[in-house]
Design an enzyme around this catalytic site. Structure first.
Site, PDB file in Angstrom:
ATOM      1  N   LEU A  20     111.440 128.294 106.897  1.00 16.73           N
ATOM      2  CA  LEU A  20     112.733 128.769 106.395  1.00 16.73           C
ATOM      3  C   LEU A  20     113.784 128.859 107.489  1.00 16.73           C
ATOM      4  O   LEU A  20     114.972 128.746 107.222  1.00 16.73           O
ATOM      5  CB  LEU A  20     112.572 130.144 105.724  1.00 16.73           C
ATOM      6  CG  LEU A  20     111.665 130.191 104.489  1.00 16.73           C
ATOM      7  CD1 LEU A  20     111.569 131.613 103.970  1.00 16.73           C
ATOM      8  CD2 LEU A  20     112.194 129.262 103.410  1.00 16.73           C
ATOM      9  N   SER A  66     114.391 129.123 112.194  1.00 15.39           N
ATOM     10  CA  SER A  66     113.843 129.148 113.543  1.00 15.39           C
ATOM     11  C   SER A  66     114.902 129.679 114.483  1.00 15.39           C
ATOM     12  O   SER A  66     116.097 129.428 114.305  1.00 15.39           O
ATOM     13  CB  SER A  66     113.408 127.740 113.967  1.00 15.39           C
ATOM     14  OG  SER A  66     112.927 127.737 115.287  1.00 15.39           O
ATOM     15  N   GLY A  71     115.428 131.989 118.628  1.00 17.75           N
ATOM     16  CA  GLY A  71     114.877 132.341 119.927  1.00 17.75           C
ATOM     17  C   GLY A  71     113.816 133.414 119.869  1.00 17.75           C
ATOM     18  O   GLY A  71     113.035 133.568 120.806  1.00 17.75           O
ATOM     19  N   GLU A  97     109.949 132.271 114.327  1.00 15.36           N
ATOM     20  CA  GLU A  97     110.232 131.435 113.177  1.00 15.36           C
ATOM     21  C   GLU A  97     109.918 132.199 111.895  1.00 15.36           C
ATOM     22  O   GLU A  97     109.175 133.185 111.899  1.00 15.36           O
ATOM     23  CB  GLU A  97     109.416 130.137 113.233  1.00 15.36           C
ATOM     24  CG  GLU A  97     109.778 129.269 114.428  1.00 15.36           C
ATOM     25  CD  GLU A  97     109.088 127.922 114.402  1.00 15.36           C
ATOM     26  OE1 GLU A  97     109.607 126.990 115.033  1.00 15.36           O
ATOM     27  OE2 GLU A  97     108.029 127.809 113.752  1.00 15.36           O
ATOM     28  N   THR A  98     110.480 131.729 110.784  1.00 18.39           N
ATOM     29  CA  THR A  98     110.271 132.348 109.482  1.00 18.39           C
ATOM     30  C   THR A  98     109.722 131.300 108.526  1.00 18.39           C
ATOM     31  O   THR A  98     110.248 130.189 108.443  1.00 18.39           O
ATOM     32  CB  THR A  98     111.595 132.919 108.928  1.00 18.39           C
ATOM     33  OG1 THR A  98     112.147 133.814 109.888  1.00 18.39           O
ATOM     34  CG2 THR A  98     111.346 133.679 107.631  1.00 18.39           C
ATOM     35  N   ASP A 122     123.438 144.243 111.183  1.00 18.42           N
ATOM     36  CA  ASP A 122     123.761 142.865 110.826  1.00 18.42           C
ATOM     37  C   ASP A 122     124.111 142.742 109.348  1.00 18.42           C
ATOM     38  O   ASP A 122     123.598 141.874 108.650  1.00 18.42           O
ATOM     39  CB  ASP A 122     122.593 141.942 111.177  1.00 18.42           C
ATOM     40  CG  ASP A 122     123.035 140.486 111.326  1.00 18.42           C
ATOM     41  OD1 ASP A 122     122.153 139.606 111.329  1.00 18.42           O
ATOM     42  OD2 ASP A 122     124.250 140.229 111.426  1.00 18.42           O
TER      43      ASP A 122
END
Length: 598
Positions: A15, A17, A19, A22-23, A139
């Site tokens: 889904l 990526s 730093g 990853e998802t 966020d």
């Protein structure tokens, strides 16, 4: 060998990526329904096995808290599981079925005031629940609000990077700074400086509401150069005086001038809740404490498991003031222990060359699980993730919806650089990239196509603008002169700016000084000495974007978005300059004649 994560979760797609990891979208093979879930891979920062073990303990503790937070509110994604594997940490979370607010506005158009008020009321109730537990989201933006059956789910809490990564920790005589987490544009100034408050979330929420009303991102609204405040008023002329007054207060540059809490802002939205014909939903408020980031996710018809050891992390509200104080002290001790451990680890990390260097030395597993070759349209490269992220957002605003970035060293055929490569688009073949290169050269004169491959021996196949075939033009019939001397091609002022800051980053100050006109050189006291003194305080300067304002034969005016990385504390300082250049025919170069802050 099993290709399952934790011998249970089968990854079906990537889904995202970045730093920090990853998802993945995955299915739970041990559930009869093969339930879909989202798995967040996190890269811990550790110097040695002992530090890694401490971080692992902290990760499990924070994950337990995150579980409680999600279980007590259906407007925050639930945590199903967490585990560590091959030196990496993983969170397994529910999948939220719905569109993000960004997708909703793009597909179905702008919202009216009534819809935006309902959104604000719902998110504020969730923020009351979150803020009461000492958590700042950090966020809030349209991409982090998912509309599930019309109800907003708040995702992607931004403190996970601080949970597993401690940076900018100095000696005891200096102040420790928080990692800058958030999205440029939606992020308040104090948050961009690494010091978020609860009011920072309210600021971001207001800009999110304005996006829903206008369909415009904060960068499109404009900023007052005198106050630094976003100029949103001309874009929402049709809203009520009450909502306008709320936006005015919550959008103040100084957080002390905003609402002191989400509860106060909610009361301003609902001045007389008894007269509300349709009261907003009530969000449960059992407390919990967490510093973790959540990921979007929610399956249907799932009965959550019971929360284990809830009393350790949950602070129950008390009517007795003495019990209330005792509970608060207990909560402070728990959080303080985590913070103390973080600071201790941070000092060791800082003494050993930085968190990225330590992790790369320590763990052989700090690589994405699977990499495939692809062609990309290169735009720019940055040493820090924050600047690269800002550039990606800029590209998306310009229409490059598939823009992204990757760590150059993840693709060995490109070299071992630790910089972030920003690309405008990915391609399956070189010809596809070539077809888009000419268009993108209008935005980035040094753009090029290349192959990124996990195979070190694969050629880069770099193809730049200079490799494009020249455009044929009819040649007039003329009598050739005895001595036909071709005129030198004048470089563009945009390239001159990029070359100038490249000299600065390479510490070639004498060469950079030659790129200034004598008028500009003599416009400051002590001239060259002051020039070098300033630049020695800057570790790196990144060019986010260059926008031509006016370009004539011998004069050019450019607006340049910059990000300075300060030497003493690695703080990122954004700035926009309007730079005037003059063509020096004798030297054959553009020279900077004047700069003004925008």
């Amino acid at each position: 060998m099993s290709n399952l994560l934790d011998n249970r979760y089968r990854v079906t797609s990537v889904l995202g990526s970045g730093g920090f990891g990853e998802t993945y979208l995955a299915e739970d093979t041990k559930m009869p329904s093969k339930r879909r879930c989202v798995i967040k891979q996190l890269k811990p920062v550790a110097d040695n096995p002992q530090m890694y073990e401490l971080l692992q303990q902290r990760f499990h503790r924070e994950a337990a808290v995150l579980e409680t937070l999600g279980e007590e509110s259906r407007y925050i994604p639930k945590l199903y599981a967490n585990f560590a594997e091959n030196g990496l940490f993983y969170l397994v979370q529910e999948w939220v079925d719905g569109l993000t607010l960004t997708e909703e506005i793009e597909r179905n158009g702008k919202w009216n005031e009534d819809a935006v008020r309902k959104l604000l009321i719902s998110i504020l109730q969730t923020l009351i629940y979150v803020h009461d537990r000492g958590i700042i989201h950090r966020d809030i933006k349209p991409d982090n609000i998912i509309l599930r059956a019309g109800e907003p789910v708040l995702i992607d809490f931004g403190a996970v990077k601080e949970t597993l990564n401690v940076s900018t920790i100095r000696s005891s005589s200096q102040q420790a700074h928080s990692i800058v987490i958030g999205t440029p544009g939606f992020m308040a100034s104090e948050q961009a400086a690494g010091r978020p408050f609860f009011a920072s979330d309210l600021y971001s929420l207001a800009l999110t509401a304005i996006f829903a009303l206008t369909g415009q991102y904060p960068q499109q609204l404009g900023t007052d150069p005198q106050t630094g405040e976003v100029i949103w008023q001309p874009h929402v002329m049709g809203i009520s005086a009450n909502l306008k007054a709320i936006f005015t207060k919550v959008m103040q540059f100084d957080p002390r001038d905003r609402y002191s809490s989400a509860r106060e802002m909610l009361e301003a939205l609902q001045p007389n809740p008894l007269n509300q014909s349709k009261p907003a939903k009530s969000v449960p408020i059992p407390p919990a404490m967490s510093n973790m980031q959540t990921v979007a996710v929610t399956p249907k018809g799932y009965t959550p498991p019971a929360v284990q050891n809830q009393s350790v992390y949950v602070y129950q509200s008390q009517q007795d003031p003495k019990k209330k104080v005792l509970g608060q002290l207990l909560a402070i001790m728990i959080v303080g222990g985590a913070i103390g451990a973080a600071i201790a680890l941070g000092v060791v990390i800082a003494q050993n060359g930085g968190i990225v260097a330590i992790w790369n030395k320590f763990s052989p597993f700090n690589k994405p699980a699977a990499k495939f070759p692809f062609y990309f349209l290169a735009d720019s490269a940055f040493e820090d993730i924050e600047s690269a992220t800002r550039k990606v957002e800029k590209l998306k605003e310009q229409g490059y919806k598939d823009a992204g970035m990757f760590l150059i060293s993840d693709y060995p055929n490109l070299g071992e650089s630790k910089w972030q490569q920003v690309y405008a688009e990915k391609f399956t073949n070189l010809d596809g990239c070539k077809s888009k290169l000419k268009e993108h050269l209008k935005f980035a004169e040094d753009a090029y196509c290349a192959l990124a491959s996990p195979n070190k021996k694969d050629p880069v196949q770099r193809f730049a603008g200079s490799d494009l075939p020249p455009i044929p033009s009819p040649s007039p019939t003329v009598t050739p002169s005895k001595t036909a001397t071709p005129s030198p091609v004048k470089p563009s002022p945009v390239k001159a700016i990029r070359d100038y800051y490249a000299l600065i980053n390479n510490r070639q100050f004498q060469e950079a000084w030659k790129n200034l006109t004598p008028i500009f050189q003599n416009s400051r006291p002590k001239e060259y000495r002051e020039f070098t003194k300033f630049w020695f305080t800057i570790k790196n300067v990144s060019i986010i974007e260059v926008r031509p304002v006016e370009i004539k034969e011998n004069v050019a005016i450019l607006d340049v978005d910059l990000a300075y990385q300060r030497e003493k504390d690695n703080a990122i300082l954004p700035e926009t300059l309007r730079i005037s250049l003059i063509w020096n025919a004798d030297l054959g170069q553009w020279q900077i004649n004047e700069t003004n802050q925008q």
